[in-house]
Design a protein around this motif. Structure first.
Motif, PDB file in Angstrom:
ATOM      1  N   GLY A  83      -2.546  -4.215   6.829  1.00 34.53           N
ATOM      2  CA  GLY A  83      -1.471  -3.426   6.236  1.00 34.53           C
ATOM      3  C   GLY A  83      -0.148  -4.167   6.190  1.00 34.53           C
ATOM      4  N   GLU A 128       4.216   4.678   8.541  1.00 34.25           N
ATOM      5  CA  GLU A 128       3.902   3.794   9.667  1.00 34.25           C
ATOM      6  C   GLU A 128       4.648   4.234  10.923  1.00 34.25           C
ATOM      7  N   ASN A 137       6.354   4.518   2.654  1.00 33.97           N
ATOM      8  CA  ASN A 137       5.309   3.807   3.395  1.00 33.97           C
ATOM      9  C   ASN A 137       5.768   3.442   4.803  1.00 33.97           C
ATOM     10  N   TYR A 169      -4.575   1.995   1.755  1.00 37.78           N
ATOM     11  CA  TYR A 169      -3.357   1.229   1.567  1.00 37.78           C
ATOM     12  C   TYR A 169      -2.752   1.603   0.219  1.00 37.78           C
ATOM     13  N   ARG A 208      -6.604  -3.298  11.134  1.00 43.85           N
ATOM     14  CA  ARG A 208      -6.026  -2.475  10.060  1.00 43.85           C
ATOM     15  C   ARG A 208      -4.526  -2.738   9.948  1.00 43.85           C
ATOM     16  N   GLN A 260      -0.258  -6.690   3.447  1.00 42.14           N
ATOM     17  CA  GLN A 260      -0.101  -6.055   2.143  1.00 42.14           C
ATOM     18  C   GLN A 260       1.342  -5.645   1.899  1.00 42.14           C
TER      19      GLN A 260
END
Length: 148
Positions: free
Chosen positions: A20, A101, A97, A79, A16, A23
């Motif tokens: 991520g 994280e 974002n 996402y 994942r 992306q």
């Protein structure tokens, strides 16, 4: 509670995280194009610099999955879609974002890895979380400068 890596949540979380980070790299590359169109090459360079750091994070997560070479790991995840109209909005979305994280995602992944007995993966998640905090602060400061 040590578990087999092949059956772990950590394996899923590493994939994942890899997805991520890839992306994020693409989103920042797109944002750099927007910054150049708006005549802000320095902001474009910052987006590209951060995109390269995201690539390095993805590479580190991918390295930890090496024993699964030749296999396919199915994951699910959420996402962001950040197709904002202005550069300031792109910066604020990036800030948000990165904050997620730093505050939520990677600490949770790190805690899971630690509980499962995968200390190298846990350390990696915690270390990269700190770098994401730097990214969050970077985007926040740039957004504030543009807004003011």
């Amino acid at each position: 509670m040590a578990v087999l890596f092949s059956e772990s949540k950590t394996k899923q979380n590493l994939m994942r995280a890899f997805a991520g980070e890839g992306q994020a790299r693409n989103r920042y590359t797109f944002a750099a194009e927007q910054a150049r169109k708006e005549g802000k090459p320095a902001v474009a360079d910052i987006f590209l610099y951060t995109a390269d750091q995201e690539r390095a994070h993805a590479e580190r997560f991918y390295e930890l999955l090496k024993e699964f070479t030749g296999s396919t790991i199915q994951i699910d995840g959420t996402y962001p879609v950040d197709q904002q109209d202005t550069l300031e909005e792109l910066l604020r979305a990036a800030e948000h974002n990165e904050k997620e994280e730093f505050e939520d995602v990677y600490p949770a992944f790190g805690s899971t890895a630690k509980a499962e007995g995968f200390f190298e993966a846990a350390s990696t998640f915690f270390q990269i979380a700190e770098i994401e905090h730097t990214h969050q602060e970077r985007f926040q400061k740039i957004a504030e400068m543009l807004e003011n």
